[in-house]
Design a protein around this motif. Structure first.
Motif, PDB file in Angstrom:
ATOM      1  N   ARG A  28       0.838  -1.420  -0.092  1.00  8.67           N
ATOM      2  CA  ARG A  28       0.374   0.391  -0.031  1.00  8.67           C
ATOM      3  C   ARG A  28       1.296   1.227  -0.226  1.00  8.67           C
ATOM      4  NH1 ARG A  28      -2.846  -3.074   3.927  1.00  8.67           N
ATOM      5  NH2 ARG A  28      -4.855  -3.657   3.105  1.00  8.67           N
ATOM      6  N   MET A  29       2.237   1.426   0.775  1.00 10.34           N
ATOM      7  CA  MET A  29       2.986   2.060   0.521  1.00 10.34           C
ATOM      8  C   MET A  29       3.489   2.383  -0.660  1.00 10.34           C
ATOM      9  SD  MET A  29       4.778   2.364   3.984  1.00 10.34           S
ATOM     10  CE  MET A  29       5.690   0.592   4.187  1.00 10.34           C
ATOM     11  N   ALA A  30       4.043   2.056  -1.118  1.00 10.80           N
ATOM     12  CA  ALA A  30       3.884   1.603  -2.924  1.00 10.80           C
ATOM     13  C   ALA A  30       3.137   2.151  -3.335  1.00 10.80           C
ATOM     14  CB  ALA A  30       4.720   0.869  -3.059  1.00 10.80           C
ATOM     15  N   GLN A  31       1.788   1.985  -3.134  1.00 14.83           N
ATOM     16  CA  GLN A  31       0.648   1.943  -4.587  1.00 14.83           C
ATOM     17  C   GLN A  31       0.473   3.645  -4.149  1.00 14.83           C
ATOM     18  OE1 GLN A  31      -3.007   0.442  -3.793  1.00 14.83           O
ATOM     19  NE2 GLN A  31      -4.384   0.649  -5.408  1.00 14.83           N
ATOM     20  N   ASN A  32       0.686   4.257  -2.917  1.00 11.87           N
ATOM     21  CA  ASN A  32      -0.061   5.644  -2.647  1.00 11.87           C
ATOM     22  C   ASN A  32       1.943   7.079  -3.366  1.00 11.87           C
ATOM     23  OD1 ASN A  32      -2.439   6.181  -0.378  1.00 11.87           O
ATOM     24  ND2 ASN A  32      -1.114   4.139   0.223  1.00 11.87           N
ATOM     25  N   MET A  33       2.619   5.726  -3.008  1.00  6.68           N
ATOM     26  CA  MET A  33       3.981   6.881  -3.377  1.00  6.68           C
ATOM     27  C   MET A  33       4.116   6.948  -5.479  1.00  6.68           C
ATOM     28  SD  MET A  33       7.157   5.665  -1.222  1.00  6.68           S
ATOM     29  CE  MET A  33       7.902   6.471  -1.604  1.00  6.68           C
ATOM     30  N   ARG A  34       3.451   6.022  -6.287  1.00  5.08           N
ATOM     31  CA  ARG A  34       2.496   6.009  -7.040  1.00  5.08           C
ATOM     32  C   ARG A  34       2.104   7.063  -7.525  1.00  5.08           C
ATOM     33  NH1 ARG A  34       3.438   0.304  -7.130  1.00  5.08           N
ATOM     34  NH2 ARG A  34       1.069   0.052  -7.137  1.00  5.08           N
ATOM     35  N   LEU A  35       1.377   7.137  -6.738  1.00  5.82           N
ATOM     36  CA  LEU A  35       0.048   7.606  -6.960  1.00  5.82           C
ATOM     37  C   LEU A  35       0.870   9.061  -6.868  1.00  5.82           C
ATOM     38  CD1 LEU A  35      -2.770   6.049  -5.545  1.00  5.82           C
ATOM     39  CD2 LEU A  35      -2.382   6.103  -8.268  1.00  5.82           C
ATOM     40  N   MET A  36       1.071   9.556  -6.009  1.00  6.89           N
ATOM     41  CA  MET A  36       1.932  10.782  -5.543  1.00  6.89           C
ATOM     42  C   MET A  36       3.485  10.896  -6.655  1.00  6.89           C
ATOM     43  SD  MET A  36       2.426  10.598  -1.535  1.00  6.89           S
ATOM     44  CE  MET A  36       2.962  12.518  -1.536  1.00  6.89           C
ATOM     45  N   ASN A  37       3.214  10.233  -7.770  1.00  9.72           N
ATOM     46  CA  ASN A  37       4.817  10.065  -8.685  1.00  9.72           C
ATOM     47  C   ASN A  37       5.711  10.285  -8.488  1.00  9.72           C
ATOM     48  OD1 ASN A  37       5.230  10.925 -11.632  1.00  9.72           O
ATOM     49  ND2 ASN A  37       5.694  12.774 -10.820  1.00  9.72           N
ATOM     50  N   LEU A  38       6.050   9.254  -6.815  1.00  8.21           N
ATOM     51  CA  LEU A  38       7.115   9.099  -6.485  1.00  8.21           C
ATOM     52  C   LEU A  38       7.178   7.805  -6.715  1.00  8.21           C
ATOM     53  CD1 LEU A  38       6.247  10.704  -2.501  1.00  8.21           C
ATOM     54  CD2 LEU A  38       8.223  11.486  -4.773  1.00  8.21           C
ATOM     55  N   ARG A  39       8.336   7.596  -7.792  1.00  8.30           N
ATOM     56  CA  ARG A  39       8.566   5.938  -8.491  1.00  8.30           C
ATOM     57  C   ARG A  39       9.671   5.551  -7.584  1.00  8.30           C
ATOM     58  NH1 ARG A  39       5.586   4.233 -12.311  1.00  8.30           N
ATOM     59  NH2 ARG A  39       6.064   2.414 -10.926  1.00  8.30           N
ATOM     60  N   LEU A  40      10.281   5.692  -6.080  1.00  5.02           N
ATOM     61  CA  LEU A  40      10.467   4.543  -5.342  1.00  5.02           C
ATOM     62  C   LEU A  40      10.659   3.371  -5.449  1.00  5.02           C
ATOM     63  CD1 LEU A  40      12.782   5.399  -2.881  1.00  5.02           C
ATOM     64  CD2 LEU A  40      10.853   4.694  -1.668  1.00  5.02           C
ATOM     65  N   ASP A  41       9.518   2.809  -5.755  1.00  2.66           N
ATOM     66  CA  ASP A  41       9.392   1.363  -6.738  1.00  2.66           C
ATOM     67  C   ASP A  41      10.642   1.162  -7.270  1.00  2.66           C
ATOM     68  OD1 ASP A  41       7.974   2.863  -8.160  1.00  2.66           O
ATOM     69  OD2 ASP A  41       6.530   0.894  -8.191  1.00  2.66           O
ATOM     70  N   ILE A  42      10.741   1.873  -8.465  1.00  2.76           N
ATOM     71  CA  ILE A  42      11.914   1.180  -8.872  1.00  2.76           C
ATOM     72  C   ILE A  42      13.610   1.764  -9.330  1.00  2.76           C
ATOM     73  CG2 ILE A  42      12.155   2.424 -11.715  1.00  2.76           C
ATOM     74  CD1 ILE A  42       9.711   3.293 -12.431  1.00  2.76           C
ATOM     75  N   VAL A  43      13.724   2.576  -8.227  1.00  2.52           N
ATOM     76  CA  VAL A  43      15.017   3.081  -8.094  1.00  2.52           C
ATOM     77  C   VAL A  43      15.468   2.050  -7.092  1.00  2.52           C
ATOM     78  CG1 VAL A  43      14.556   5.568  -9.651  1.00  2.52           C
ATOM     79  CG2 VAL A  43      14.534   4.901  -7.039  1.00  2.52           C
ATOM     80  N   VAL A  44      14.567   1.183  -6.372  1.00  2.00           N
ATOM     81  CA  VAL A  44      15.200   0.652  -5.165  1.00  2.00           C
ATOM     82  C   VAL A  44      14.470  -0.890  -5.659  1.00  2.00           C
ATOM     83  CG1 VAL A  44      15.683   2.451  -3.580  1.00  2.00           C
ATOM     84  CG2 VAL A  44      13.674   1.681  -3.532  1.00  2.00           C
ATOM     85  N   LYS A  45      15.644  -2.369  -4.998  1.00  4.72           N
ATOM     86  CA  LYS A  45      14.328  -3.084  -4.863  1.00  4.72           C
ATOM     87  C   LYS A  45      13.704  -3.527  -3.464  1.00  4.72           C
ATOM     88  CE  LYS A  45      16.125  -7.815  -5.195  1.00  4.72           C
ATOM     89  NZ  LYS A  45      17.711  -8.845  -4.973  1.00  4.72           N
ATOM     90  N   ASP A  46      14.042  -2.908  -3.335  1.00  2.00           N
ATOM     91  CA  ASP A  46      12.737  -3.394  -1.864  1.00  2.00           C
ATOM     92  C   ASP A  46      12.651  -1.886  -1.261  1.00  2.00           C
ATOM     93  OD1 ASP A  46      11.040  -3.730   0.292  1.00  2.00           O
ATOM     94  OD2 ASP A  46      12.233  -5.143   1.236  1.00  2.00           O
ATOM     95  N   ILE A  47      11.682  -1.229  -1.254  1.00  2.00           N
ATOM     96  CA  ILE A  47      10.763  -0.285  -0.028  1.00  2.00           C
ATOM     97  C   ILE A  47      11.169   0.166   0.805  1.00  2.00           C
ATOM     98  CG2 ILE A  47       9.806   0.562  -2.574  1.00  2.00           C
ATOM     99  CD1 ILE A  47       7.144   0.333  -0.595  1.00  2.00           C
TER     100      ILE A  47
END
Length: 448
Positions: free
Chosen positions: A150-169
């Motif tokens: 859910r953290m990854a999903q909300n960060m994507r909605l905030m345009n924060l693509r942390l899931d792309i640049v790190v292997k494990d958020i």
């Protein structure tokens, strides 16, 4: 023709059958409706049920494993002089017709009187305590997994693509950045400075991925999910401490177990879900009287912990052979034969936690190279696919486990490491045999 009277031998003359319910239990001590009585589920009702059985000279009781409603009654009966067996509901199905609680308990009583019911496997009380904590720990890990998604999903909605640049958020870099975002930081450059040295992506690329649209609603949800994740991690640590206390208390009761020692397995990978305060390598070695389970390739800390909690120290002794053990795990084919011909050989449906753990170990073995079990996995996968190979390898692991724990022997794979010239020589011999078989077949073909 005279009418024949067929009778079945009575195996348990003083038997009772109990139909378990959520609000009441129906008990039958004979096949008359007057011999059926209903009891509640409160502690006082269970004591009255036990008293009634003893007054009617009941020696053995059979009940269905209905949900978790049977556990309190089972414990009370187990502590008395009455023998109790817990049976699977599929073995007590009645013939077609009207179904009531009274008829059900009478049918269970009849089957048990004739000796047609078999008891399910249940561990001892100490193993049950450990199993409760390990299963609770697994539920907590699932909670953290859902929170991280859910953290990854909300960060994507905030345009924060942390899931792309790190292997494990929720790794070292990810948690630092998420904490900073929840504290109000919006600059991508400042967030990128929190990068851990092991992170493969550069600060510039991380800064590009962290350009927020400043949606406050998603930020609020992100804070809530982060709080849930951190609180659950604290609960997991507390649960690990309790599990460690139970295991150490069990080992310390036996001086022989306590004196056993084994070197650490440095090659076994430790992930974020592995208990950090428990040396499972040493404790499992002491727990199973000097049997080294970590010698089996593909075995992880989670697999060993599941084995100890679901099977217990002496639970393997309840299975007479490896086939019985694999059948209980539902890893063996269920052959249906009619007229001398196999109609079906599918593996039965259903899973318990130990089966799931062994299948995960089998899947991990499929990623290894040049080991006894990985070679077996690859042979099955080549012919029938990876899914079948996972189940076949899990069954092979279960057979190995039975031999190790039942016979108290160490794991010794039948094949050893071969040098390159030895591999080539073996491959040449295999090809020569195939060519010889092919020549024999060609010689049988009649020219046209």
């Amino acid at each position: 023709m005279a009418k024949r009277n067929l009778k079945m031998d009575i195996i348990n003359p003083n038997a009772a059958g109990i139909d378990i319910g959520s609000r009441s239990h129906f008990v039958a001590i004979n096949q008359e409706h007057s011999d059926v009585k209903e009891f509640g589920v409160y502690a006082q009702d269970i004591k009255e049920l036990l008293k009634w059985l003893l007054e009617n000279d009941v020696k053995t009781v059979a009940m269905e494993s209905t949900g978790s409603y049977w556990q309190n009654l089972y414990t009370e009966l187990q502590n008395s002089s009455i023998e109790v067996i817990l049976t699977n509901g599929k073995f007590t199905k009645n013939i077609k017709g009207k179904k009531t609680d009274v008829l059900d308990c009478m049918w269970i009583q009849r089957l048990h009187t004739l000796g047609l019911l078999s008891g399910s496997f249940l561990p001892d009380l100490e193993t049950e305590h450990l199993r409760t904590l390990v299963r609770h720990r697994g539920n907590l890990i699932q909670t953290t997994s859902k929170a991280s998604k859910r953290m990854a999903q909300n960060m994507r909605l905030m345009n924060l693509r942390l899931d792309i640049v790190v292997k494990d958020i929720v790794g070292l870099t990810g948690l630092r950045i998420i904490n900073k975002i929840c504290n109000g930081e919006t600059s991508g450059k400042e967030l990128a400075k929190l990068r851990h040295g092991n992170c493969k992506k550069s600060e510039e690329e991380i800064a590009k991925a962290l350009q927020s649209n400043n949606r406050q609603d998603y930020l609020f949800v992100l804070k809530q999910e982060l709080q849930k994740y951190q609180d659950t991690q604290k609960l997991i640590i507390e649960c690990d401490i309790e599990i460690k206390n139970i295991l150490e208390q069990f080992v310390n009761q036996n001086e022989i177990k306590k004196s056993l020692y084994i070197d650490k397995k440095v090659h076994k990978r430790i992930n974020k879900n592995t208990p950090k305060n428990i040396d499972l390598n040493l404790i499992s070695y002491q727990y199973f009287d000097g049997v080294d389970l970590y010698a089996i390739e593909g075995f992880s800390h989670g697999t060993v912990l599941t084995l100890m909690s679901e099977l217990g120290e002496k639970g393997i002794l309840k299975f007479q052979n490896a086939q019985h053990f694999t059948s209980w795990l539902r890893l063996a084919p269920n052959n249906k034969i009619s007229g001398g011909r196999i109609l079906s050989s599918r593996t039965p449906k259903g899973s318990n936690r130990l089966k799931i753990a062994l299948r995960q170990a089998g899947n991990a073995i499929g990623n290894l190279k040049d080991t006894h079990l990985s070679n077996f996995f690859n042979r099955i996968a080549y012919r029938k696919g990876r899914v079948v190979a996972v189940s076949a390898t899990a069954r092979k692991i279960a057979t190995i486990l039975w031999n190790m724990l039942y016979k108290n022997i160490q794991y010794t794979p039948p094949t050893i490491y071969e040098y390159l010239d030895q591999k080539r020589k073996r491959k040449v011999l295999e090809l020569q045999k195939q060519i010889a078989n092919l020549d024999a077949r060609m010689s049988k073909i009649q020219p046209v």
